[in-house]
Write an enzyme that holds these catalytic residues in place. Structure first.
Site, PDB file in Angstrom:
ATOM      1  N   GLY A  13       0.869  -1.185   0.000  1.00 35.65           N
ATOM      2  CA  GLY A  13       0.000   0.000   0.000  1.00 35.65           C
ATOM      3  C   GLY A  13       0.892   1.216   0.000  1.00 35.65           C
ATOM      4  N   VAL A  78      -3.193   0.215   3.348  1.00 39.29           N
ATOM      5  CA  VAL A  78      -4.216   0.398   2.307  1.00 39.29           C
ATOM      6  C   VAL A  78      -5.433   1.076   2.914  1.00 39.29           C
ATOM      7  CG1 VAL A  78      -3.371  -1.609   1.045  1.00 39.29           C
ATOM      8  CG2 VAL A  78      -5.280  -1.882   2.646  1.00 39.29           C
ATOM      9  N   SER A 132      -0.230   8.804  13.121  1.00 41.14           N
ATOM     10  CA  SER A 132      -0.698  10.156  12.832  1.00 41.14           C
ATOM     11  C   SER A 132       0.464  11.055  12.442  1.00 41.14           C
ATOM     12  CB  SER A 132      -1.413  10.766  14.033  1.00 41.14           C
ATOM     13  OG  SER A 132      -1.842  12.087  13.693  1.00 41.14           O
ATOM     14  N   LYS A 187      -5.906   6.044  18.478  1.00 39.69           N
ATOM     15  CA  LYS A 187      -5.785   6.894  17.274  1.00 39.69           C
ATOM     16  C   LYS A 187      -7.144   7.490  16.906  1.00 39.69           C
ATOM     17  CE  LYS A 187      -4.510   9.039  13.673  1.00 39.69           C
ATOM     18  NZ  LYS A 187      -4.608   8.690  12.297  1.00 39.69           N
ATOM     19  N   HIS A 190      -7.745  10.283  19.188  1.00 43.70           N
ATOM     20  CA  HIS A 190      -6.852  11.360  18.725  1.00 43.70           C
ATOM     21  C   HIS A 190      -7.543  12.142  17.604  1.00 43.70           C
ATOM     22  CE1 HIS A 190      -4.182  12.829  15.551  1.00 43.70           C
ATOM     23  NE2 HIS A 190      -3.311  13.147  16.486  1.00 43.70           N
ATOM     24  N   ASN A 191      -8.095  11.418  16.641  1.00 46.02           N
ATOM     25  CA  ASN A 191      -8.744  12.088  15.520  1.00 46.02           C
ATOM     26  C   ASN A 191      -9.992  12.843  15.966  1.00 46.02           C
ATOM     27  OD1 ASN A 191      -6.758  10.868  13.995  1.00 46.02           O
ATOM     28  ND2 ASN A 191      -8.144  10.265  12.358  1.00 46.02           N
ATOM     29  N   GLU A 194      -8.826  15.896  17.274  1.00 47.06           N
ATOM     30  CA  GLU A 194      -8.403  16.686  16.093  1.00 47.06           C
ATOM     31  C   GLU A 194      -9.616  17.425  15.495  1.00 47.06           C
ATOM     32  OE1 GLU A 194      -5.937  14.361  13.279  1.00 47.06           O
ATOM     33  OE2 GLU A 194      -7.370  14.921  11.732  1.00 47.06           O
ATOM     34  N   ARG A 292     -19.604  19.424  10.925  1.00 46.47           N
ATOM     35  CA  ARG A 292     -19.187  19.054   9.563  1.00 46.47           C
ATOM     36  C   ARG A 292     -20.400  18.568   8.763  1.00 46.47           C
ATOM     37  NH1 ARG A 292     -13.203  16.186   9.283  1.00 46.47           N
ATOM     38  NH2 ARG A 292     -12.228  17.409  10.913  1.00 46.47           N
TER      39      ARG A 292
HETATM   40  N1  LIG Z   1      -3.662  10.455   4.359  1.00 40.62           N
HETATM   41  C1  LIG Z   1      -3.413  10.746   5.636  1.00 40.62           C
HETATM   42  O1  LIG Z   1      -3.044  11.881   6.014  1.00 40.62           O
HETATM   43  C2  LIG Z   1      -3.531   9.683   6.660  1.00 40.62           C
HETATM   44  C3  LIG Z   1      -4.073   8.443   6.342  1.00 40.62           C
HETATM   45  N2  LIG Z   1      -4.135   7.472   7.297  1.00 40.62           N
HETATM   46  C4  LIG Z   1      -4.671   6.152   6.968  1.00 40.62           C
HETATM   47  O2  LIG Z   1      -3.638   5.389   6.344  1.00 40.62           O
HETATM   48  C5  LIG Z   1      -4.202   4.492   5.358  1.00 40.62           C
HETATM   49  C6  LIG Z   1      -3.567   4.770   3.996  1.00 40.62           C
HETATM   50  O3  LIG Z   1      -3.886   6.113   3.669  1.00 40.62           O
HETATM   51  P1  LIG Z   1      -3.407   6.799   2.304  1.00 40.62           P
HETATM   52  O4  LIG Z   1      -1.945   6.611   2.150  1.00 40.62           O
HETATM   53  O5  LIG Z   1      -3.976   8.168   2.339  1.00 40.62           O
HETATM   54  O6  LIG Z   1      -4.056   5.893   1.176  1.00 40.62           O
HETATM   55  P2  LIG Z   1      -5.595   5.624   0.785  1.00 40.62           P
HETATM   56  O7  LIG Z   1      -6.428   5.509   2.009  1.00 40.62           O
HETATM   57  O8  LIG Z   1      -5.991   6.599  -0.251  1.00 40.62           O
HETATM   58  O9  LIG Z   1      -5.481   4.153   0.123  1.00 40.62           O
HETATM   59  C7  LIG Z   1      -4.842   3.953  -1.112  1.00 40.62           C
HETATM   60  C8  LIG Z   1      -4.045   2.678  -1.088  1.00 40.62           C
HETATM   61  O10 LIG Z   1      -4.892   1.558  -0.798  1.00 40.62           O
HETATM   62  C9  LIG Z   1      -4.683   0.564  -1.809  1.00 40.62           C
HETATM   63  N3  LIG Z   1      -5.888  -0.247  -1.953  1.00 40.62           N
HETATM   64  C10 LIG Z   1      -7.165   0.178  -2.003  1.00 40.62           C
HETATM   65  N4  LIG Z   1      -7.997  -0.879  -2.122  1.00 40.62           N
HETATM   66  C11 LIG Z   1      -7.230  -1.982  -2.125  1.00 40.62           C
HETATM   67  C12 LIG Z   1      -7.499  -3.361  -2.210  1.00 40.62           C
HETATM   68  N5  LIG Z   1      -8.748  -3.836  -2.297  1.00 40.62           N
HETATM   69  N6  LIG Z   1      -6.466  -4.230  -2.203  1.00 40.62           N
HETATM   70  C13 LIG Z   1      -5.193  -3.777  -2.103  1.00 40.62           C
HETATM   71  N7  LIG Z   1      -4.871  -2.478  -2.020  1.00 40.62           N
HETATM   72  C14 LIG Z   1      -5.882  -1.593  -2.030  1.00 40.62           C
HETATM   73  C15 LIG Z   1      -4.367   1.372  -3.050  1.00 40.62           C
HETATM   74  O11 LIG Z   1      -3.780   0.558  -4.021  1.00 40.62           O
HETATM   75  P3  LIG Z   1      -3.829   1.015  -5.575  1.00 40.62           P
HETATM   76  O12 LIG Z   1      -2.738   2.008  -5.740  1.00 40.62           O
HETATM   77  O13 LIG Z   1      -3.602  -0.243  -6.329  1.00 40.62           O
HETATM   78  O14 LIG Z   1      -5.192   1.601  -5.814  1.00 40.62           O
HETATM   79  C16 LIG Z   1      -3.410   2.396  -2.451  1.00 40.62           C
HETATM   80  O15 LIG Z   1      -2.127   1.865  -2.240  1.00 40.62           O
HETATM   81  C17 LIG Z   1      -5.705   4.731   5.429  1.00 40.62           C
HETATM   82  O16 LIG Z   1      -6.274   3.829   6.323  1.00 40.62           O
HETATM   83  C18 LIG Z   1      -5.830   6.142   5.972  1.00 40.62           C
HETATM   84  O17 LIG Z   1      -7.062   6.375   6.617  1.00 40.62           O
HETATM   85  C19 LIG Z   1      -3.642   7.660   8.556  1.00 40.62           C
HETATM   86  C20 LIG Z   1      -3.089   8.839   8.920  1.00 40.62           C
HETATM   87  C21 LIG Z   1      -3.028   9.968   8.026  1.00 40.62           C
HETATM   88  O1  LIG Z   2      -5.783  10.390  10.523  1.00 41.28           O
HETATM   89  C1  LIG Z   2      -5.566  11.466  10.016  1.00 41.28           C
HETATM   90  C2  LIG Z   2      -4.787  12.503  10.733  1.00 41.28           C
HETATM   91  O2  LIG Z   2      -4.569  12.166  12.052  1.00 41.28           O
HETATM   92  C3  LIG Z   2      -6.126  11.739   8.646  1.00 41.28           C
HETATM   93  O3  LIG Z   2      -5.653  12.916   8.095  1.00 41.28           O
HETATM   94  C4  LIG Z   2      -7.610  11.634   8.619  1.00 41.28           C
HETATM   95  O4  LIG Z   2      -8.002  11.231   7.341  1.00 41.28           O
HETATM   96  C5  LIG Z   2      -8.341  12.918   8.950  1.00 41.28           C
HETATM   97  O5  LIG Z   2      -9.708  12.657   9.114  1.00 41.28           O
HETATM   98  P1  LIG Z   2     -10.860  13.316   8.231  1.00 41.28           P
HETATM   99  O6  LIG Z   2     -10.502  13.048   6.775  1.00 41.28           O
HETATM  100  O7  LIG Z   2     -12.098  12.618   8.673  1.00 41.28           O
HETATM  101  O8  LIG Z   2     -10.838  14.781   8.538  1.00 41.28           O
END
Ligand SMILES: NC(=O)C1=CN([C@@H]2O[C@H](COP(=O)(O)OP(=O)(O)OC[C@H]3O[C@@H](n4cnc5c(N)ncnc54)[C@H](OP(=O)(O)O)[C@@H]3O)[C@@H](O)[C@H]2O)C=CC1
Ligand SMILES: O=C(CO)[C@H](O)[C@H](O)COP(=O)(O)O
Length: 485
Positions: A13, A78, A132, A187, A190-191, A194, A292
């Site tokens: 992922g 993922v 986070s 976590k 935490h959110n 947030e 929201r």
């Molecule tokens: N973005 C942020 O700031 C934060 C995110 N998180 C959490 O971390 C996790 C990853 O977040 P983020 O990096 O934003 O990515 P996304 O939540 O946007 O997920 C995208 C990733 O998931 C993969 N994926 C989706 N469906 C599947 C599947 N069925 N099988 C295998 N792989 C799959 C995608 O693969 P492909 O490229 O092939 O589509 C891609 O690598 C999430 O749970 C998110 O909530 C936590 C803290 C902060």
């Molecule tokens: O986990 C996080 C930060 O700590 C992510 O940024 C999270 O997606 C934020 O939540 P939302 O999209 O519901 O505002």
């Protein structure tokens, strides 16, 4: 790289979070095996950052598993929900006893509990880890909240502590939180905090404009100054950046051209749903989730409301354009509301610990939130200290330093809420945190009348102030005498 070299950790992922965590591990000297469902992300990462450390490129989960030293450590980054189950289902047949699957996404903690149970039955350690810090934190040092079996932290802890943010005292912002879903639960809360932090900052922003007449650019300076006070935090710091941003297309403040409809991915909502189950009064988080929803769920209804609903403002209050005293009132109210939302979130953790058998250590949790995460703040250092030692307060607000801070802020806080109400400016977190505070300290609550009414229409019974044991009912439809229920 030698073909036989094994990786210490694999990441599957490679979107924003996974890619940056993988780079973070590599920058700390670990060999990292990379995998993504669609290989394009793996190749893009290697093309842009392959020189940062030792990476092993894999195309299939079998290749990923084969590239790892045993017991294997596989970080799944993922999308939360069904994709996590899909990845686990494909991985498990390829793994051996004692291998560790780490879910670092924002998974729902009950899913984590289920996954840990199911995988433990197959000899595989499943560790739900809250991470986070967003994109930048993942790369430069996130706050990490690992749950799962205690023994798994022996194998994982050193790696996580290496890549985690470091607090001012040098301590890593990673520590084992508790069994099964404890890491994801913490976590999630935490959110939730947030959400409350951001909502109350938004309320301050609106009041600074509507009452104090400060435009976003001027407010940016105010927030920058506030960031040198006890409010110092990442969210206050970036609020100044967002408010200072000018839209290149229109020349207007960017915040004024962003549609006022807030999104949400689920963690705030889960916090409130779980708080309802636990009976935990996280009013600031709940108001933030609903704020929201109100902003985005029914835009047509909001438009109609602007046409048909009167403001009912009596004209008794005037703007206080540029009044530094009002700005200071908002600052103090913001601090007091923030303290209450942290107190509510931490109280929810205490209740959850009792419900799920987790020995959550609030000092440790506060220490992990000091750096790396979105709610990182100077205040967390003080919160950590408040919970250290044997005399931990039953509620954060009871810690002597916070009693004094709230006492100092109260007149401002009341003025700000009153002004918002008088002017018809929504301030749900400023108001609900003040209501929580007043409810908590009030000797008698109106719950007594609620109990009387419940007994009247439903014979739900009540307890008496002069009898600690008995349960009573009044024969409301009879002679209205009281009986022991
Ligand atoms: N973005 C942020 O700031 C934060 C995110 N998180 C959490 O971390 C996790 C990853 O977040 P983020 O990096 O934003 O990515 P996304 O939540 O946007 O997920 C995208 C990733 O998931 C993969 N994926 C989706 N469906 C599947 C599947 N069925 N099988 C295998 N792989 C799959 C995608 O693969 P492909 O490229 O092939 O589509 C891609 O690598 C999430 O749970 C998110 O909530 C936590 C803290 C902060
Ligand atoms: O986990 C996080 C930060 O700590 C992510 O940024 C999270 O997606 C934020 O939540 P939302 O999209 O519901 O505002």
């Amino acid at each position: 790289m030698a073909a036989e070299q094994k990786a210490q950790i694999g990441v599957t992922g490679l979107a924003v979070m996974g890619a940056n965590l993988a780079r973070n591990f590599a920058r700390h000297g670990y060999t990292v095996a990379l995998h993504n469902r669609s290989v394009g992300k793996t190749d893009a990462l290697l093309a842009a950052h392959g020189s940062e450390g030792n990476f092993i490129r894999t195309e299939t989960l079998q290749e990923l598993v084969d590239s790892l030293e045993t017991p294997r450590r596989i970080l799944v980054m993922v999308k939360a929900g069904a994709p996590v189950d899909a990845v686990i289902e494909q991985l498990v047949p390829l793994l051996e006893k004692d291998d560790i699957i780490i879910d670092g996404g924002n998974s729902y903690f009950q899913d984590t509990r289920r996954r840990e149970r199911e995988l433990a039955a197959q000899g595989i350690d499943f560790v739900g880890v809250g991470v986070s810090g967003g994109e930048e934190g993942a790369l430069l040092g996130p706050s990490i909240m690992p749950g799962g079996p205690r023994k798994s932290y022996d194998a994982l802890g050193p790696l996580l502590e290496d890549i985690a943010a470091k607090a001012e005292d040098g301590k890593p912002c990673s520590a084992w939180i508790g069994t099964d879903g404890a890491g994801h639960f913490v976590k999630m809360v935490h959110n939730g905090i947030e959400y409350a932090d951001m909502q109350v900052i938004g309320e301050a922003h609106e009041l600074l404009r509507a009452v104090a007449g400060l435009e976003p650019g001027q407010q940016a300076e105010v927030f920058e100054q506030w960031n040198t006070t006890e409010l110092a935090s990442y969210l206050i710091e970036i609020t100044a950046h967002v408010l200072a941003q000018v839209d290149a297309r229109t020349g207007a403040p960017l915040v004024d051209v962003i549609v006022d409809a807030a999104g949400q991915k689920g963690t705030g909502r889960w916090t409130v749903q779980e708080a309802l189950e636990l009976g935990s009064p996280v009013t600031a988080i709940a108001e933030s989730v609903f704020a929201r929803a109100l902003s985005s769920a029914e835009p047509a209804m909001r438009l109609e409301a602007q046409q048909v609903l009167p403001a009912g403002i009596g004209g008794t209050t005037e703007d206080v354009v540029g009044d530094p005293e009002f700005v200071e009132d908002v600052r103090k109210a913001l601090y007091a509301s923030k303290l209450v939302s942290y107190a509510q979130g931490l109280d929810m953790l205490t209740m959850a610990g009792a419900e799920y058998g987790w020995e959550l250590d609030l000092a440790t949790i506060a220490s992990l939130w000091r750096e790396g995460c979105i709610i990182r703040a100077q205040l967390l250092e003080v919160i950590m200290e408040a919970y250290q030692g044997d005399a931990a307060p039953a509620n954060l607000l009871f810690a002597p330093q916070f009693v004094a801070a709230i006492e100092d802020a109260l007149p401002s806080w009341r003025r700000v809420v009153a002004r918002a109400v008088e002017r018809g400016i929504p301030a749900p977190v400023f108001a609900s945190t003040l209501n929580y505070y007043d409810s908590l300290r009030r000797p008698r609550l109106n719950a007594a009348l609620t109990q009387g009414l419940r007994d009247y229409f439903g014979a739900h019974t009540y307890r008496r102030t002069d009898d600690a044991e008995g349960v009573y009912h009044t024969l409301w439809s009879g002679d209205r005498s009281e009986v022991v229920a």
